[in-house]
Scaffold this active site. Sequence first.
Site, PDB file in Angstrom:
ATOM      1  N   ASP A   1      -9.957  14.703  -8.212  1.00 37.03           N
ATOM      2  CA  ASP A   1     -10.205  15.090  -6.832  1.00 37.03           C
ATOM      3  C   ASP A   1     -10.388  16.607  -6.778  1.00 37.03           C
ATOM      4  OD1 ASP A   1     -10.157  14.909  -3.912  1.00 37.03           O
ATOM      5  OD2 ASP A   1      -8.167  15.813  -4.081  1.00 37.03           O
TER       6      ASP A   1
ATOM      7  N   ASP B   1      -4.253  14.305  -5.022  1.00 35.91           N
ATOM      8  CA  ASP B   1      -3.086  14.828  -4.320  1.00 35.91           C
ATOM      9  C   ASP B   1      -2.875  14.226  -2.947  1.00 35.91           C
ATOM     10  OD1 ASP B   1      -5.336  16.116  -3.129  1.00 35.91           O
ATOM     11  OD2 ASP B   1      -4.018  17.702  -2.391  1.00 35.91           O
TER      12      ASP B   1
ATOM     13  N   ASP C   1      -6.510   9.559  -2.017  1.00 34.78           N
ATOM     14  CA  ASP C   1      -6.630   9.321  -3.462  1.00 34.78           C
ATOM     15  C   ASP C   1      -5.772   8.145  -3.934  1.00 34.78           C
ATOM     16  OD1 ASP C   1      -8.280  11.638  -3.825  1.00 34.78           O
ATOM     17  OD2 ASP C   1      -6.476  12.880  -3.716  1.00 34.78           O
TER      18      ASP C   1
END
Length: 790
Positions: free
Chosen positions: A314, A544, A548
């Site tokens: 990410d 995080d 996700d």
Amino acid sequence: MAVPPSASGIPPKHAVPAVDATAPGGLSADEARHRLEQSGPNAVPDTSTHPWSMALEKFWAPVPWMLEAAIVLELVLGKYVEGAIIAALLVFNAALGLFQESRAQATLAALKSRLALSASVRRDGVWKTVPATELVPGDVVKLSLGGVVAADVRLTGGEVLLDQSMLTGESVPIEAAAGLQTYAGALVRRGEAVAEVTATGARTRFGRTAELVRTAHVVGSQQKMVLRVVRNLAAFNGVVIVLLVSYARYLEMPIAEIIPLVLTAVLASIPVALPATFTLASALGARALAKVDVLPTRLSAVDEAATMDVLCADKTGTLTRNALTVTTVHPMPGFDEAHVLALAALASSEGGQDPVDAAIRAAAARKAISDAPKLVNFIAFDPAKKMSEATATDAAGNPQRIVKGAFSIVSALARPSPHIAAAAKELEDKGYRVLALAAGAPTALELAGLIALSDPPRADSAALVSELHDLGVRTVMVTGDAPETAAIVAHAIGLDGATCPSGSIPDGVHPDAFAVFAGVLPEDKYKLVKAFQTAGHTVGMCGDGANDAPALRQAQIGIAVSTATDVAKSAAGMVLTEPGLAGIVAAVKQGRVIFQRILTYTLNSITKKAVQGLFLAVGLILTGHAILTPLLMVIIMVTGDFLGMSMTTDNVRPSPMPNAWHIGHLTIVGVIMGLGQLVFCTAILAFGVYRLKLDVATLQTLAFVIVVFGNQATTYTNRERRHLWSSWPSRWLLLSSIADLLIASTLAIQGIAMKALPAFFVLGIFAAAVVFAFVLDFAKVPVLRRFDIS
């Protein structure tokens, strides 16, 4: 009207009433109660697995099945002690696995805890505070500074600054006014607004994320490997058992002797400690990782790190800091960077939650000036006007007006500048958020400069990408942010490659096709991980935020950074407990160490199980009797298999590239090594039969000692991919070998559970085993090279 199925395929639980947009006074209590009965509570459904179900699953797998069958046979034969020992082994395996999975249901609990616990709602024309679980579609709610949005809502009045980074991946908070849709879990950074609930519970975007987490599942390489090893051993030894029974019937052996023979053969084929060894090896790896600030929450992630060849990372908060920073200051003639920042700081709120203003004030503090104007009045950012302003007095006491905001708005208030528009466009094209600053007399503003802000990469992101590349792991960026912004960050950290067009993930996509996947939703991250897995890759996911979580759960190795939400940390298989990304590289290297240890144990297990079944057949041919009893085989299992778990501490060399399980090749090599040990065992047994003329009971003791000593010999040939003297074994492996040899020798010499064997016989067999180990070692090296076992 009915709510359509979500993008993740979640069917509606009930028909939900259409949102009534004409109810400024909110719903009545009766209507809210009615809708609550129809739509259900505003909560993620509880789907946790009952502890008893988790425990029972440990007894429902190939290795437990074989042990359970052996227990039944032992009890049928009245061998209660042997049955009890095998049952203890079964419970040990189950307890070890169950102990390490105690946090398996933490993800959904964390998802629930992130949602607001209460909400301000208008019922019967009166504002009141109710539990967030009681919100229903159509409710009118208030969004206030610092609060968490409790359901998916559409704003009907007021203006707020919303931080949706943990839901959408957008690094910059958005200005929200009437008509904008926002989602459960968003954080109100500034302002106050009234909104109407459009979806609750599992129908919210947050709820769909929770459902994706719940359904995300991938069969780990460990599970696949155990199944294949057991399958191959069962097939191989199944043929041996059929031949044993056929030959026994040919010899007209009584059923009372055939049944123990079959039981011994079954016990000989069970890799009893294989699952426990996987668990122990991973646990030791987890302990080593904890020392370098990596906390594994799922043990399977430790050994999966060895086979990972793709890392989906990410952007916001993972590869970047998720903190806006002043990147560039473009002063106009007559101004310098320090004065531009000082003036901009006066037009920025102090102590608020606006990240733009906080970044500007922080940058100004680092370049403080002594002649800064004195603030007289501050007017906070107005989303309608797209600017904030301040009134100040300069050092001479003259009044000054300072305006900060969108370039198009601020530039219209000041004298035009020929090149400033081009400079602003150049900065915007680089993915920066650009603000303009004007200052001067209240009626004669002039442009002071431009301030560009961005969410910069972490200091170690580029090093991570480079080191993972050297380890054979390809990194791809996966983000909900705009493609332009993502591409800038990707280039800065060394991810040079194509950017996948925004929209749905292409079918059959491969990690080599794109370096960046931007504008993706949580469902898309989840689908991307699955697509890579379908293409045969072992996928890691580093993130995080709540957005996700589904991908973190689906990936073979999910990694949450230290600043991640509780949702992401619970979904991940590993959590980095300190800032930075160095733990990812450490996990890959440690995973490859664990892989080599498990590979050695697996090869050794195949070798032992292959030779033991064949040796029973050879013994039957040479003597006409079973040369090992069920009790002797149980002793071999307890001492050999479980003391052999010390291989999880052995000294190994991790491979430079991602590992992969080639069970077919591993089985062939194991059988070849087993055939070598079979020659050794057969030669000594034949010597006892034809030269020493030993009786059957003594031959059984001899066979027991031969198998134990032969197993120790192959342990040391199998542990090294090169010659056995190329590296020293670990202290624990040496101690376990000594213990195994001493136990077997003491039982044989003292005649415990078997007929006594002279001590010089035992010493002679030990000497022969040492010679055999070196002879087999020379044959081993080309075999391993031929079948690419490294």
